[in-house]
Scaffold this motif. Structure first.
Motif, PDB file in Angstrom:
ATOM      1  N   LEU A   1       0.882  -1.175   0.000  1.00 48.56           N
ATOM      2  CA  LEU A   1       0.000   0.000   0.000  1.00 48.56           C
ATOM      3  C   LEU A   1       0.912   1.215   0.000  1.00 48.56           C
ATOM      4  CD1 LEU A   1      -1.475  -2.020   2.477  1.00 48.56           C
ATOM      5  CD2 LEU A   1      -3.295  -0.442   1.784  1.00 48.56           C
ATOM      6  N   LYS A   2       0.431   2.307  -0.555  1.00 51.80           N
ATOM      7  CA  LYS A   2       1.211   3.549  -0.518  1.00 51.80           C
ATOM      8  C   LYS A   2       0.320   4.684  -0.038  1.00 51.80           C
ATOM      9  CE  LYS A   2       0.289   5.290  -5.173  1.00 51.80           C
ATOM     10  NZ  LYS A   2       0.765   5.544  -6.532  1.00 51.80           N
ATOM     11  N   PRO A   3       0.919   5.736   0.500  1.00 49.10           N
ATOM     12  CA  PRO A   3       0.101   6.890   0.860  1.00 49.10           C
ATOM     13  C   PRO A   3      -0.661   7.343  -0.382  1.00 49.10           C
ATOM     14  CG  PRO A   3       2.391   7.192   1.581  1.00 49.10           C
ATOM     15  CD  PRO A   3       2.353   5.968   0.720  1.00 49.10           C
ATOM     16  N   ALA A   4      -1.968   7.507  -0.272  1.00 49.97           N
ATOM     17  CA  ALA A   4      -2.767   7.870  -1.446  1.00 49.97           C
ATOM     18  C   ALA A   4      -2.268   9.174  -2.034  1.00 49.97           C
ATOM     19  CB  ALA A   4      -4.235   7.981  -1.057  1.00 49.97           C
ATOM     20  N   GLY A   5      -2.132   9.185  -3.323  1.00 49.47           N
ATOM     21  CA  GLY A   5      -1.697  10.401  -4.006  1.00 49.47           C
ATOM     22  C   GLY A   5      -0.231  10.719  -3.814  1.00 49.47           C
ATOM     23  N   ALA A   6       0.544   9.764  -3.277  1.00 50.20           N
ATOM     24  CA  ALA A   6       1.977  10.001  -3.058  1.00 50.20           C
ATOM     25  C   ALA A   6       2.591  10.549  -4.331  1.00 50.20           C
ATOM     26  CB  ALA A   6       2.672   8.703  -2.663  1.00 50.20           C
ATOM     27  N   ASP A   7       3.208  11.675  -4.224  1.00 49.45           N
ATOM     28  CA  ASP A   7       3.688  12.399  -5.382  1.00 49.45           C
ATOM     29  C   ASP A   7       5.197  12.523  -5.243  1.00 49.45           C
ATOM     30  OD1 ASP A   7       3.400  13.646  -7.738  1.00 49.45           O
ATOM     31  OD2 ASP A   7       2.866  15.594  -6.893  1.00 49.45           O
ATOM     32  N   TRP A   8       5.908  11.575  -5.796  1.00 49.25           N
ATOM     33  CA  TRP A   8       7.339  11.473  -5.613  1.00 49.25           C
ATOM     34  C   TRP A   8       8.005  11.667  -6.964  1.00 49.25           C
ATOM     35  CZ3 TRP A   8      10.341  11.439  -1.520  1.00 49.25           C
ATOM     36  CH2 TRP A   8      11.662  10.981  -1.623  1.00 49.25           C
ATOM     37  N   ASN A   9       8.735  12.752  -7.144  1.00 43.67           N
ATOM     38  CA  ASN A   9       9.301  12.992  -8.470  1.00 43.67           C
ATOM     39  C   ASN A   9      10.823  12.831  -8.492  1.00 43.67           C
ATOM     40  OD1 ASN A   9      10.068  15.198  -7.073  1.00 43.67           O
ATOM     41  ND2 ASN A   9       8.946  16.681  -8.294  1.00 43.67           N
ATOM     42  N   ARG A  10      11.365  12.174  -7.473  1.00 47.73           N
ATOM     43  CA  ARG A  10      12.805  11.938  -7.498  1.00 47.73           C
ATOM     44  C   ARG A  10      13.101  10.565  -8.080  1.00 47.73           C
ATOM     45  NH1 ARG A  10      14.253  14.814  -1.766  1.00 47.73           N
ATOM     46  NH2 ARG A  10      12.923  16.625  -2.107  1.00 47.73           N
ATOM     47  N   ARG A  11      14.368  10.357  -8.394  1.00 55.83           N
ATOM     48  CA  ARG A  11      14.728   9.150  -9.121  1.00 55.83           C
ATOM     49  C   ARG A  11      15.169   8.023  -8.201  1.00 55.83           C
ATOM     50  NH1 ARG A  11      16.568  10.154 -14.211  1.00 55.83           N
ATOM     51  NH2 ARG A  11      17.089   7.974 -14.157  1.00 55.83           N
ATOM     52  N   TYR A  12      15.040   8.221  -6.904  1.00 53.65           N
ATOM     53  CA  TYR A  12      15.476   7.174  -5.993  1.00 53.65           C
ATOM     54  C   TYR A  12      14.333   6.821  -5.047  1.00 53.65           C
ATOM     55  CZ  TYR A  12      16.301  11.478  -3.352  1.00 53.65           C
ATOM     56  OH  TYR A  12      16.161  12.712  -2.758  1.00 53.65           O
ATOM     57  N   SER A  13      14.534   5.765  -4.295  1.00 52.77           N
ATOM     58  CA  SER A  13      13.480   5.278  -3.414  1.00 52.77           C
ATOM     59  C   SER A  13      13.212   6.241  -2.265  1.00 52.77           C
ATOM     60  CB  SER A  13      13.901   3.928  -2.839  1.00 52.77           C
ATOM     61  OG  SER A  13      12.965   3.489  -1.889  1.00 52.77           O
ATOM     62  N   PRO A  14      11.930   6.486  -1.958  1.00 50.54           N
ATOM     63  CA  PRO A  14      11.613   7.268  -0.759  1.00 50.54           C
ATOM     64  C   PRO A  14      11.839   6.459   0.516  1.00 50.54           C
ATOM     65  CG  PRO A  14       9.599   6.455  -1.735  1.00 50.54           C
ATOM     66  CD  PRO A  14      10.728   6.047  -2.664  1.00 50.54           C
ATOM     67  N   LEU A  15      11.905   5.159   0.353  1.00 51.18           N
ATOM     68  CA  LEU A  15      12.195   4.283   1.501  1.00 51.18           C
ATOM     69  C   LEU A  15      13.709   4.217   1.651  1.00 51.18           C
ATOM     70  CD1 LEU A  15      11.259   2.256   3.665  1.00 51.18           C
ATOM     71  CD2 LEU A  15      11.332   0.487   1.908  1.00 51.18           C
ATOM     72  N   LEU A  16      14.205   4.589   2.832  1.00 51.62           N
ATOM     73  CA  LEU A  16      15.647   4.750   3.001  1.00 51.62           C
ATOM     74  C   LEU A  16      16.303   3.582   3.741  1.00 51.62           C
ATOM     75  CD1 LEU A  16      15.601   8.557   3.880  1.00 51.62           C
ATOM     76  CD2 LEU A  16      16.169   7.518   1.686  1.00 51.62           C
ATOM     77  N   ALA A  17      15.510   2.791   4.462  1.00 52.28           N
ATOM     78  CA  ALA A  17      16.101   1.675   5.215  1.00 52.28           C
ATOM     79  C   ALA A  17      15.254   0.428   5.047  1.00 52.28           C
ATOM     80  CB  ALA A  17      16.219   2.035   6.689  1.00 52.28           C
ATOM     81  N   TYR A  18      15.922  -0.718   4.912  1.00 58.27           N
ATOM     82  CA  TYR A  18      15.280  -2.004   4.667  1.00 58.27           C
ATOM     83  C   TYR A  18      15.733  -2.959   5.758  1.00 58.27           C
ATOM     84  CZ  TYR A  18      14.439  -0.010   0.025  1.00 58.27           C
ATOM     85  OH  TYR A  18      14.035   0.800  -1.011  1.00 58.27           O
ATOM     86  N   PRO A  19      14.848  -3.252   6.720  1.00 60.88           N
ATOM     87  CA  PRO A  19      15.260  -4.082   7.857  1.00 60.88           C
ATOM     88  C   PRO A  19      15.547  -5.533   7.442  1.00 60.88           C
ATOM     89  CG  PRO A  19      13.183  -2.917   8.314  1.00 60.88           C
ATOM     90  CD  PRO A  19      13.464  -2.787   6.848  1.00 60.88           C
ATOM     91  N   TRP A  20      16.476  -6.108   8.110  1.00 59.11           N
ATOM     92  CA  TRP A  20      16.876  -7.480   7.866  1.00 59.11           C
ATOM     93  C   TRP A  20      15.729  -8.458   8.076  1.00 59.11           C
ATOM     94  CZ3 TRP A  20      19.352 -11.175   5.745  1.00 59.11           C
ATOM     95  CH2 TRP A  20      19.518 -12.425   6.355  1.00 59.11           C
ATOM     96  N   GLU A  21      14.927  -8.253   9.104  1.00 55.03           N
ATOM     97  CA  GLU A  21      13.860  -9.212   9.410  1.00 55.03           C
ATOM     98  C   GLU A  21      12.894  -9.335   8.221  1.00 55.03           C
ATOM     99  OE1 GLU A  21      14.871  -6.767  11.339  1.00 55.03           O
ATOM    100  OE2 GLU A  21      15.954  -8.015  12.806  1.00 55.03           O
ATOM    101  N   ARG A  22      12.508  -8.200   7.696  1.00 58.27           N
ATOM    102  CA  ARG A  22      11.587  -8.206   6.555  1.00 58.27           C
ATOM    103  C   ARG A  22      12.245  -8.872   5.337  1.00 58.27           C
ATOM    104  NH1 ARG A  22       7.977  -3.799   6.029  1.00 58.27           N
ATOM    105  NH2 ARG A  22       7.569  -4.553   3.933  1.00 58.27           N
ATOM    106  N   THR A  23      13.535  -8.625   5.214  1.00 63.32           N
ATOM    107  CA  THR A  23      14.267  -9.151   4.059  1.00 63.32           C
ATOM    108  C   THR A  23      14.377 -10.671   4.126  1.00 63.32           C
ATOM    109  OG1 THR A  23      15.528  -7.098   4.019  1.00 63.32           O
ATOM    110  CG2 THR A  23      16.457  -8.970   2.818  1.00 63.32           C
ATOM    111  N   TYR A  24      14.753 -11.142   5.280  1.00 65.79           N
ATOM    112  CA  TYR A  24      14.939 -12.589   5.437  1.00 65.79           C
ATOM    113  C   TYR A  24      13.602 -13.317   5.302  1.00 65.79           C
ATOM    114  CZ  TYR A  24      16.750 -16.961   7.431  1.00 65.79           C
ATOM    115  OH  TYR A  24      17.117 -18.281   7.640  1.00 65.79           O
ATOM    116  N   GLU A  25      12.556 -12.720   5.885  1.00 67.71           N
ATOM    117  CA  GLU A  25      11.214 -13.302   5.767  1.00 67.71           C
ATOM    118  C   GLU A  25      10.787 -13.370   4.296  1.00 67.71           C
ATOM    119  OE1 GLU A  25       8.128 -10.801   7.236  1.00 67.71           O
ATOM    120  OE2 GLU A  25       6.629 -12.422   7.338  1.00 67.71           O
ATOM    121  N   ALA A  26      11.121 -12.322   3.545  1.00 67.45           N
ATOM    122  CA  ALA A  26      10.756 -12.314   2.126  1.00 67.45           C
ATOM    123  C   ALA A  26      11.439 -13.451   1.379  1.00 67.45           C
ATOM    124  CB  ALA A  26      11.124 -10.972   1.504  1.00 67.45           C
ATOM    125  N   LEU A  27      12.692 -13.715   1.738  1.00 64.51           N
ATOM    126  CA  LEU A  27      13.419 -14.810   1.085  1.00 64.51           C
ATOM    127  C   LEU A  27      12.798 -16.160   1.432  1.00 64.51           C
ATOM    128  CD1 LEU A  27      17.056 -13.524   1.707  1.00 64.51           C
ATOM    129  CD2 LEU A  27      15.995 -13.825  -0.537  1.00 64.51           C
TER     130      LEU A  27
END
Lengths: 368, 368, 368, 368
Positions: free
Chosen positions: D211-237
């Motif tokens: 889900l994303k904030p409705a109407g999120a208006d991001w015009n930069r070329r990089y991710s607005p998410l700056l940190a990716y926790p290990w727990e979420r990453t390992y669970e995804a794998l």
């Protein structure tokens, strides 16, 4: 004959005998005079025939339960009580070009597989046994879970509980796709699909959202993620509330997205979940595009074009295109959540989205 | 009540007294039973109410000429004979959700400026004095030139000839935008725009096509090029014919494009010009999406859902969504050109485009 | 050892015996201390080693003519005098990561076919017999025509004149692709391609620019249009000059584009043609990205980082990344045209493009 | 002088006295003869100067710990032991155009804020007190967490633990951005940023992914998410492993993405985490693009261009562009995880990505 308007640039031609004869000549040639309809077909602002409607779950649920014993799933195709806007009966639409209905499945029941050019979504209301197989992925869904059945995807539903009925809300773009002369329908050659071994595989594969399978090569126009669990959704809203003041018109509001693109879940329908904090009352705005709301949690009221609608859990209501609307959570202690789906992706794709905020009266409507 | 169908997955519920009572209860709650309409709203294939129509210019032109003396431009807003499909009268549509009409302007006449959420296009038929001001750019257009008036653009038209009338064809998406509850209309506060000094500036600026102004920063959804001259168009077709066998269904066919994106000229309507070589007869296909054709050059016939329509210069005809169609140039020595506009951009944006080729009978329809 | 800087956040570590021993330990482990190089590798602004260079055609042409008799095309692969920036010798680059050279072909000569991961472009200087076969399309090109040889495209060149030599300028991204460790090379298995029957077919097919073949389905990253004639280019500049004041830094400037996307002709190199009106002197700006210029018409001068370079027809000069530059047409009566190619698409794709205008001294540099 | 090759289409010109004199003339004009370098700069396949390197954490950690007492953060700018490929010393690159290093911060220490055109990423190795403020968002990161510092973002780091040191791995595109003459550097005017009140706000705002904030208006070329926790990453794998066989070359491999686009986290560098199941040994392939690996979990070995590298937790190794590589988990009971970052986004943006699978020997390399 359209109303005359005495403004330069608008039609103000009076009927005369000569013109009436002319119009009749035109009609014989499959033609007409634009000025006889111009003021109607070029309105000053959108003129939806849809009206605001509140469908109370307390009213509808008994009918839905009744339907479960009155017709078989086999005979009905699917056993659904559809919600029909008084202004859109000829299109079987709940609002604008959106269809919605309440579907019930008895314990152990399953429906045969089909597919159509129309797209569908589900929002589960009650019952623990709901499942749906979409393009071979078997999804298990529970209350407040959201799921999609994209255009052209084989799908079939059922209830594997041995005791409780399942009721969910369907949302479809059938009126839109029919109006565009683009609908089609097929029944599955084998009546049922053979689902993959792993349940909710799309959630396992694409549900992380912040990571994707490397090299994921998805060339379809809809989300590869087919089901969005309530727990993840509600947590996202609570997290969002920690960092954002939210929208003045909608409180904390998030859109379900295609995790591979950040875009709407399907090209014709978008879906949101929004949270109104205890006591929150939003300001009014309006926009092109139609919306169907479902009260996922709590109670409150909305004012739509000056008309107050009080809602409780599982009530459904609609906001027609260009109608003023504002929402209030009537609890002083608990949050309220509204699920909604809309045709905003159509408005955006066709460059027809416009919005306006109410400026007067602190942004609140006067009740009519 | 929809027709029953005895196929698993389709509705085949018989009316009973109990059910009739149930339906009446539902109606009181702004609801209904899906199975009573399911087979209708989920058709096996698209069911357009539009029918193929040929509008002969020989029939229409006298009416259009008559209108020029019967109503003033000021009173009519614009003086247009619109073409109405017998199956779409309630929407004033020529086919599907497309509107078209023939507009006439007397020598020296001009219309006041307005704008609307609907998008428009023009294809000039006769007269040398036609001009249109779109967003401040004054365009001069002559026979077989194509021009656009995108959504939201101020526009006004006129005829600066001192002797000849101008007739052009308008194409608009009014029925679409109204159906989507998204239309709006404004008259220009000053009645007329003040055009820029240079005529056809968009053609000078963007007309090269293979080069663009460096750093051109265009964030709108429609083409910055507003007029497409016939000479460039016809030359492009002749060039194309030297290198390509063309389409089996359409001969040599090119799309007018936004030169900054290669996309359709506007997000709701696309336009083509096609050339049928002397004696060429194409094969039949069908697709979702509606098309209005205008015979720009030559004579021939088309077969649409088994019905033969013979056309001559400036005749207009339509192909409804999903109708089989094939075209033939009936001249053994000269090429024929068909201008057409369509709602394909809508079909593509909403992922509803589908096409099929006729396989039997060497790809040709049997006349019905 | 990098220079120390006495600014908080910059490295200012002094060498000590202990540190020297530490550095030596690190080196044995394929490691180093960042602070010994930090101020160098994190410069305050770009530090290109390329310098501004003017290559006079009067100087180069005799060498190129000489080369035509000194080596055979067969032995040389291609007979090219390359232009080498004094600061980029190790990369054989003319500026930044761009290569350029002057290629000569004798009457009746042809080169064998090959392809490479590097992309190439040509700008024809003299001779009427030049041809190039790119992916099977035989292009005929004359003076001031621009042509491309995209990454991976088979290509071979020749001169079918029976009396005049051909000289053209090659531009390639070889230094970039080598630096990215991504170059590769193949000779054609049959030594020569079999060209299609129609010459300049890409121009016939895609040259209209404002129309495209309907349904054109192009999934490559470069322009399907392979040659851009001078006449069309010059006409586009003259048209542009009628409606636009142009850029304060570049006069009337247009970019050669992929007509199907409006994007740069290739993903690693873009190309412009600009026109300086009689007497026009532009203001200075600078930007990331390197540029090679070729004087297509007229005479004038440019000031690059304070250094004045006077140019005449067919001279070539370069502007390094982040160098201030401004251009002047030294004729009071005739326009001057500069062809140029650059690596701006790389800067834009990697989000590294930045520009700045000179504010002082009315935007003009002081000569150094 | 480049090696001659006796293949048609390659250069095989012999030096002669006449040619030597010619070359000398060219050199005086900042020119050269292409055929003297052609076979070098147009290689048959990529010729990286980078070599495979394994950096053992057991070797590096003591040096890093030493550095913490040898230089102050203030004097060093940042206290980093960088890893330098023997073939890329002049660029301070670990492989290709990628830089990496190990940064250490003492308890309570903080570094001043700066920004640069280069992009950075972090992978945390040890210590619980690590924080970084990126564009005002204060991130807390722990072992195996991944974080980004996009181009142009103000950033500063520190360690708020009162007892343990923090060591993390930095990854930057400094060599790339310098080679492109596009780097720049600024120190923060206030030395330190004022972070927002809520920690990890980007994770709260964008971390849901589905889900994303409705109407999120991001015009930069990089991710607005700056940190990716290990727990979420390992669970995804682990989730991915339930539904997918994974890649034959990489096992279960997922890419960290911009949740608003599904694209790489930054336009110049991508990052993956991959899981090798107990005992899994992948097949060899090669591709353009360079990769730095960090062993996040477990032990095993990789074979790179025939050279076996045995790795343990926190070891770092690199794979040069176009080098054959395959990975093996040497544990029969536990999974192993490799974090990696790369320049694939550059390869894809510039259309230079190519890959090939090893066909012989069951897809495994022979050890050299």
């Amino acid at each position: 004959m359209s109303v005359k308007e005495d403004v330069i640039g608008r039609s103000r031609v009076e009927d005369t005998d000569e013109l009436k004869e002319f119009y009749s000549r035109l009609e014989n040639l499959n033609a007409g005079a634009l000025w006889t309809v111009a003021n109607d077909i070029e309105p000053w602002e959108p003129q939806p025939t849809s009206v605001p409607v509140l469908w109370r779950y307390a009213d509808l649920r008994p009918q839905v339960i009744d339907s479960a014993s009155m017709v078989t799933g086999d005979d009905a195709g699917r056993r659904v009580v559809m919600l029909v806007n008084p202004g859109r009966k000829e299109l079987s639409a709940a609002v604008g070009l959106l269809y919605t209905g309440l579907q019930i499945m008895n314990p152990g029941e399953s429906m045969t597989a089909h597919r159509h050019a129309a797209s569908a979504l589900r929002f589960v209301i009650e019952g623990e046994g709901a499942w749906t197989v979409v393009n071979g992925d078997r999804l298990k869904v529970g209350p407040n879970d959201f799921a999609i059945t994209p255009r052209g995807a084989w799908h079939e539903h059922g209830n594997d509980s041995d005791r409780s009925q399942v009721i969910w809300q369907d949302g479809l773009d059938i009126p839109l796709v029919n109006t565009l002369d683009a609908n089609s329908f097929q029944v599955h050659p084998d009546q049922y699909q053979t689902p993959g071994k792993v349940q909710n595989s799309s959630l396992l594969e694409y549900g992380a959202g912040i990571l994707k399978p490397a090299g994921a090569d998805w060339n379809r126009r809809y989300s590869p993620l087919l089901a969005y669990p309530w727990e993840r959704t509600y947590e996202a809203l609570l997290n969002q509330a920690k960092v954002s003041a939210g929208s003045p018109y909608d409180g904390i509001i998030m859109e379900y997205v295609n995790p591979l693109t950040g875009g709407s879940v399907m090209p014709t329908m978008g879906a949101h979940m929004q949270l109104l904090r205890a006591g929150e009352a939003t300001r009014a705005h309006r926009h092109t595009g139609s919306v169907v709301y479902h009260v996922a949690k709590g109670h409150g009221h909305s004012v739509i074009n000056g008309q107050r609608l009080d809602w409780h859990e599982h009530d459904i209501f609609c906001v027609p295109s260009w109608a003023w609307h504002e929402h209030a959570n009537d609890s002083a202690s608990n949050d309220a959540c509204l699920f909604s789906f809309n045709d905003f992706p159509v408005m955006h794709s066709l460059d027809l989205y416009t919005e306006a905020a109410m400026e007067d009266n602190d942004g609140h409507q006067l009740l009519s």
